[in-house]
Write a protein that holds these residues in place. Structure first.
Motif: not given
Length: 433
Positions: A237-245, A247-260
């Motif tokens: 998957i050519k991605s550099d980040r995932i969506v931070a969510r 406990a109910d899997s709702l988007n909380i408005g920021n990303f987590i780098p896949v490198t971390s």
């Protein structure tokens, strides 16, 4: 024809390597057949009986009007000065509206278009690339009209979907017999294309469509329980980040780098190499790239000469120089055991990867070709980790983030046309053993 009578799409006789069965109910990919090296594979999981999709929800169906999870309640939306109100209805837990609400597009019957009811959202130039509807066997165009207020969404929205099989390039069609492929050769077997078009009659409405299809490239081998797992299959998957969510899997408005979070760094290794305790259920935003094919365009550009299909219908196996405006592939799924590989491209911003972590083998049914009885609730359904669901769509609940205002906000106004495409190239390489 009923909602549950499969519509078979096939490639021409010179390339009999790929076929799909589409159900009008939920615009569902009931089966995806791949013939390679003398074997017939069905590479999507699901029930044996087409009616099983009523209860075995979100298995290879379309999702709409809005993919994934948004918070319930009333939300004021605005795009380019046009305002409306969406009232998201509860259908998961206590806070979540999932996949468009209680009765989403996955639960409705789509109409296959004919010469008597021709497409309204595809142009003359685009249809000219395809055989006439009256004799079409390799594609279908389907329509659904969602009324104003449907599941709390404003505006009457008309959606048309093209599902097409694309044969491989002429030089690749010589492979037909088992055992004739050199172990080092990779062969194109054809491509699966879907194109979503949508238009709303007034105001503005949220739109984020996807196909919720779940793949397993080994399940049809039936040579041991391990073939039901996708953990030994390889993913990129050519991605550099995932969506931070939350406990109910709702988007909380920021990303987590896949490198971390290196379990989300998918670079061709096996899915099970860093498999999380609860499996994968994450949205991956693609790394920065150039995408020339728009996700929506002004309705003033919707003329008979508009052509956004020419490039996406180019046969696989041709030179990269003939890709035209198509972006580079962003996801690959492959199996060393079956020799099958899927290569995906899209104009969407990311992909949801779900490893079927919440599957319950006591419920639902497993296809006979995958070693199941095909009987509902027989105790031999799919276990967790038996599919790679790859759902291509835009950022979760993007219209709720003020940073997206008038940009990539997953909103559609009445003076625009929504355009979403995903193409899957199917390939085969003779397994080493």
């Amino acid at each position: 024809m009923t909602d549950f009578d499969p519509i078979l799409l096939t490639l021409p006789s010179l390339a009999p390597s790929l076929a799909v069965e589409i159900l009008p109910y939920g615009l569902t990919f009931h089966r995806v057949f791949v013939q390679a090296d003398g074997r017939t594979h069905d590479i999507v999981i699901g029930p044996e009986d087409p009616r099983g999709h009523i209860t075995q929800k979100y298995t290879n169906t379309i999702i709409g009007r809005y993919a994934n999870r948004i918070p319930i309640g009333s939300h004021t939306i605005e795009r380019n000065g046009v305002e409306a109100e969406v009232v998201a209805e509860l259908n998961e837990g206590s806070r979540v509206s999932l996949h468009g609400g209680p009765v989403g597009f996955d639960s409705l019957c789509w109409t296959r278009l004919t010469p008597d009811t021709p497409p309204a959202l595809f142009t003359e130039a685009e249809l000219a690339h395809l055989p006439p509807l009256s004799v079409a066997t390799s594609y279908g165009i389907f329509r659904l009209v969602s009324p104003d207020g449907d599941q709390g969404y404003p505006g009457t929205m008309s959606t048309e979907v093209l599902i097409a099989l694309i044969p491989p390039a002429e030089q690749e069609r010589k492979y037909v017999e088992p055992g004739q492929v050199a172990p080092s050769a990779e062969w194109d077997l054809g491509s699966i294309l879907y194109v979503y078009r949508a238009k709303v009659d007034k105001g503005v409405t949220p739109v984020n469509l996807t196909q919720h299809w779940g793949f397993n490239l080994e399940a049809s081998l039936k040579d041991g329980e391990d073939t039901l797992s996708v953990k030994n299959q390889n993913i990129t998957i050519k991605s550099d980040r995932i969506v931070a969510r939350d406990a109910d899997s709702l988007n909380i408005g920021n990303f987590i780098p896949v490198t971390s979070a290196t379990e989300h760094l998918h670079e061709g290794q096996k899915i099970g190499d860093k498999y999380p305790k609860l499996g994968y259920d994450d949205y991956y935003a693609f790394a920065p790239r150039t995408v020339k094919i728009p996700k929506r365009f002004p309705i003033l550009e919707f003329t008979p000469k508009l052509d956004l299909l020419k490039d996406v219908l180019i046969p696989s196996g041709t030179e990269d120089a003939t890709r035209g405006d198509r972006p580079e592939p962003v996801v690959e799924l492959s199996s060393d055991k079956s020799g099958l590989k899927l290569v995906f491209e899209t104009n969407q911003d990311g992909v949801m990867f779900y490893s079927n972590a919440w599957a319950d083998p006591s419920k639902g049914a497993r296809k006979k070709i995958h070693g199941g009885s095909g009987i509902k609730d027989h105790g031999d359904g799919y276990v967790p980790g038996t599919a790679a669901f790859l759902e291509f769509h835009d950022i979760l609940a993007a219209f709720l983030d003020p940073a997206n205002k008038d940009g990539n906000d997953t909103l559609l106004t009445s003076d625009e046309v929504y355009h979403n495409y995903v193409r899957c190239d199917v390939r085969f390489k003779q397994p080493a053993n």
